[in-house]
Write a protein that holds these residues in place. Structure first.
Motif, mmCIF file in Angstrom:
data_model
loop_
_atom_site.group_PDB
_atom_site.id
_atom_site.type_symbol
_atom_site.label_atom_id
_atom_site.label_comp_id
_atom_site.label_asym_id
_atom_site.label_seq_id
_atom_site.Cartn_x
_atom_site.Cartn_y
_atom_site.Cartn_z
ATOM 1 N N SER A 34 -0.258 8.212 10.599
ATOM 2 C CA SER A 34 -1.296 9.206 10.383
ATOM 3 C C SER A 34 -2.493 8.824 11.239
ATOM 4 O O SER A 34 -3.275 7.926 10.877
ATOM 5 C CB SER A 34 -1.690 9.257 8.900
ATOM 6 O OG SER A 34 -2.759 10.140 8.678
ATOM 7 N N ARG A 51 0.106 0.927 -10.253
ATOM 8 C CA ARG A 51 -1.173 1.586 -10.012
ATOM 9 C C ARG A 51 -1.251 2.951 -10.709
ATOM 10 O O ARG A 51 -2.279 3.312 -11.291
ATOM 11 C CB ARG A 51 -1.399 1.760 -8.512
ATOM 12 C CG ARG A 51 -1.711 0.453 -7.771
ATOM 13 C CD ARG A 51 -2.210 0.744 -6.369
ATOM 14 N NE ARG A 51 -2.703 -0.461 -5.727
ATOM 15 C CZ ARG A 51 -2.142 -1.049 -4.687
ATOM 16 N NH1 ARG A 51 -1.044 -0.533 -4.153
ATOM 17 N NH2 ARG A 51 -2.665 -2.138 -4.151
ATOM 18 N N GLY A 100 2.547 4.542 0.260
ATOM 19 C CA GLY A 100 1.985 5.884 0.170
ATOM 20 C C GLY A 100 0.557 5.993 0.649
ATOM 21 O O GLY A 100 0.026 7.097 0.779
ATOM 22 N N ARG A 101 -0.079 4.846 0.946
ATOM 23 C CA ARG A 101 -1.472 4.847 1.400
ATOM 24 C C ARG A 101 -1.541 4.338 2.836
ATOM 25 O O ARG A 101 -0.933 3.307 3.161
ATOM 26 C CB ARG A 101 -2.351 3.965 0.505
ATOM 27 C CG ARG A 101 -2.337 4.374 -0.966
ATOM 28 C CD ARG A 101 -3.371 3.608 -1.761
ATOM 29 N NE ARG A 101 -3.179 2.163 -1.667
ATOM 30 C CZ ARG A 101 -3.963 1.284 -2.297
ATOM 31 N NH1 ARG A 101 -4.966 1.695 -3.041
ATOM 32 N NH2 ARG A 101 -3.728 -0.011 -2.186
ATOM 33 N N PRO A 102 -2.268 5.029 3.718
ATOM 34 C CA PRO A 102 -2.343 4.593 5.120
ATOM 35 C C PRO A 102 -3.059 3.254 5.272
ATOM 36 O O PRO A 102 -4.025 2.967 4.561
ATOM 37 C CB PRO A 102 -3.143 5.720 5.801
ATOM 38 C CG PRO A 102 -3.092 6.877 4.853
ATOM 39 C CD PRO A 102 -3.014 6.278 3.484
ATOM 40 N N LEU A 131 1.860 4.045 7.346
ATOM 41 C CA LEU A 131 2.106 3.992 5.906
ATOM 42 C C LEU A 131 3.592 3.981 5.614
ATOM 43 O O LEU A 131 4.400 4.441 6.423
ATOM 44 C CB LEU A 131 1.451 5.175 5.200
ATOM 45 C CG LEU A 131 2.126 6.546 5.315
ATOM 46 C CD1 LEU A 131 1.682 7.434 4.164
ATOM 47 C CD2 LEU A 131 1.770 7.208 6.639
ATOM 48 N N GLU A 191 -5.676 -8.124 -2.553
ATOM 49 C CA GLU A 191 -4.846 -7.230 -3.373
ATOM 50 C C GLU A 191 -4.201 -7.996 -4.519
ATOM 51 O O GLU A 191 -4.094 -7.493 -5.639
ATOM 52 C CB GLU A 191 -3.756 -6.571 -2.519
ATOM 53 C CG GLU A 191 -4.270 -5.552 -1.534
ATOM 54 C CD GLU A 191 -4.839 -4.309 -2.227
ATOM 55 O OE1 GLU A 191 -4.400 -4.007 -3.355
ATOM 56 O OE2 GLU A 191 -5.698 -3.658 -1.632
ATOM 57 N N LEU A 194 3.334 0.735 -6.705
ATOM 58 C CA LEU A 194 2.886 2.116 -6.899
ATOM 59 C C LEU A 194 3.002 2.518 -8.361
ATOM 60 O O LEU A 194 2.090 3.143 -8.922
ATOM 61 C CB LEU A 194 3.715 3.057 -6.025
ATOM 62 C CG LEU A 194 3.327 4.537 -6.058
ATOM 63 C CD1 LEU A 194 1.879 4.736 -5.651
ATOM 64 C CD2 LEU A 194 4.254 5.347 -5.168
ATOM 65 N N ASP A 247 6.093 5.777 3.808
ATOM 66 C CA ASP A 247 6.215 7.138 3.285
ATOM 67 C C ASP A 247 7.475 7.228 2.433
ATOM 68 O O ASP A 247 8.566 7.410 2.941
ATOM 69 C CB ASP A 247 6.267 8.118 4.458
ATOM 70 C CG ASP A 247 6.251 9.566 4.005
ATOM 71 O OD1 ASP A 247 5.951 9.813 2.826
ATOM 72 O OD2 ASP A 247 6.544 10.447 4.833
ATOM 73 N N HIS A 280 0.834 -1.217 0.000
ATOM 74 C CA HIS A 280 0.000 0.000 0.000
ATOM 75 C C HIS A 280 0.861 1.256 0.000
ATOM 76 O O HIS A 280 0.433 2.299 0.522
ATOM 77 C CB HIS A 280 -0.903 0.003 1.232
ATOM 78 C CG HIS A 280 -1.822 -1.179 1.307
ATOM 79 N ND1 HIS A 280 -3.029 -1.221 0.649
ATOM 80 C CD2 HIS A 280 -1.694 -2.372 1.944
ATOM 81 C CE1 HIS A 280 -3.615 -2.382 0.883
ATOM 82 N NE2 HIS A 280 -2.826 -3.098 1.669
#
Length: 239
Positions: free
Chosen positions: A91, A111, A43-45, A96, A157, A108, A98, A41
């Motif tokens: 967050s 996507r 960059g996504r929390p 996440l 996923e 990433l 980062d 994931h």
């Protein structure tokens, strides 16, 4: 800017810094699993409860949270030692991966490329769409985290990304075929079927692309393999 950091989740998991792999065996198994989960994931929390359910489903709340904090601290220390950036951010009640400037992630990139291809389609920009589809197909080098097997947190996923990859390859084959690029269409349709051998569009496009090239043996071979795939699907126990 420090050395380039790359996270790879397709085919197998690895972290590379400046092209050299990071030895992840120095951290505990669940810390490594947490890193893989966050990398999927990137960059996504990911909410704390989702992480705990995946990694410590049988632990009490206090024990699970304490274990999570230890794993996060371990990963931050490991990544900071190799990259100068702890990367595991928080967050609220979510965590996440980062990625710092210049860092890369194959998931990433995949996507982003799929989304860019869809935007280009809506905007009527075929050249940009083909470039984005090519990037998506190139980024998808194999199943997501095969080393995690049937773990529940990765199955959903993995299935979504596999479907999107096969769909992207089929769309690329169709786009190449529409431009009269038979060789490129064959390659894209073949890749689609490597990802999902039961994709009807992939077989149809492979046959059409071989016809475009005037390769009648290729057409016959594709039709035979398609019929074999259909037969196996109808009777999976047939030898």
């Amino acid at each position: 800017m420090g050395p380039k950091v790359t996270f790879r989740c397709f085919s197998s998991f690895s972290v590379e810094v400046g092209g050299a792999p990071v030895d992840l065996s120095q951290v505990r198994r669940r810390a490594r699993t947490l890193l893989r989960l966050l990398a999927v994931h990137a960059g996504r929390p990911v909410h704390r409860e989702q992480v705990i359910e995946a990694l410590w489903p049988d632990a009490g709340p206090a024990t699970a949270i304490r274990s999570l904090h230890v794993a996060v601290s371990t990963l931050r220390r490991l990544l900071s030692e190799h990259t100068g950036h702890g990367m595991v951010g928080r967050s609220g009640e979510a965590y996440l991966l980062d990625l710092p400037a210049g860092a890369g992630s194959d998931v990433l990139l995949f996507r982003v490329s799929v989304a860019a291809a869809e935007r280009a389609r809506r905007m009527g920009d075929p050249d940009a769409r083909i470039l984005s589809l090519r990037a998506a197909v190139a980024a998808y080098t194999g199943d997501l985290l095969p080393e995690d097997g049937p773990a529940e947190w990765v199955l959903h996923e993995r299935s979504i990304l596999r479907y999107q990859a096969a769909r992207s390859a089929a769309e690329l084959a169709a786009a190449e075929l529409s431009r009269g690029c038979g060789e490129e269409a064959v390659a894209a349709a073949t890749r689609c079927l490597e990802i999902d051998e039961y994709c009807d569009d992939g077989w149809r496009l492979l046959i059409e692309a071989n016809q475009e090239r005037g390769d009648m043996m290729g057409v016959a071979r594709a039709r035979r393999r398609y019929n074999e795939a259909l037969a196996a699907l109808e009777d999976p126990y047939e030898a």
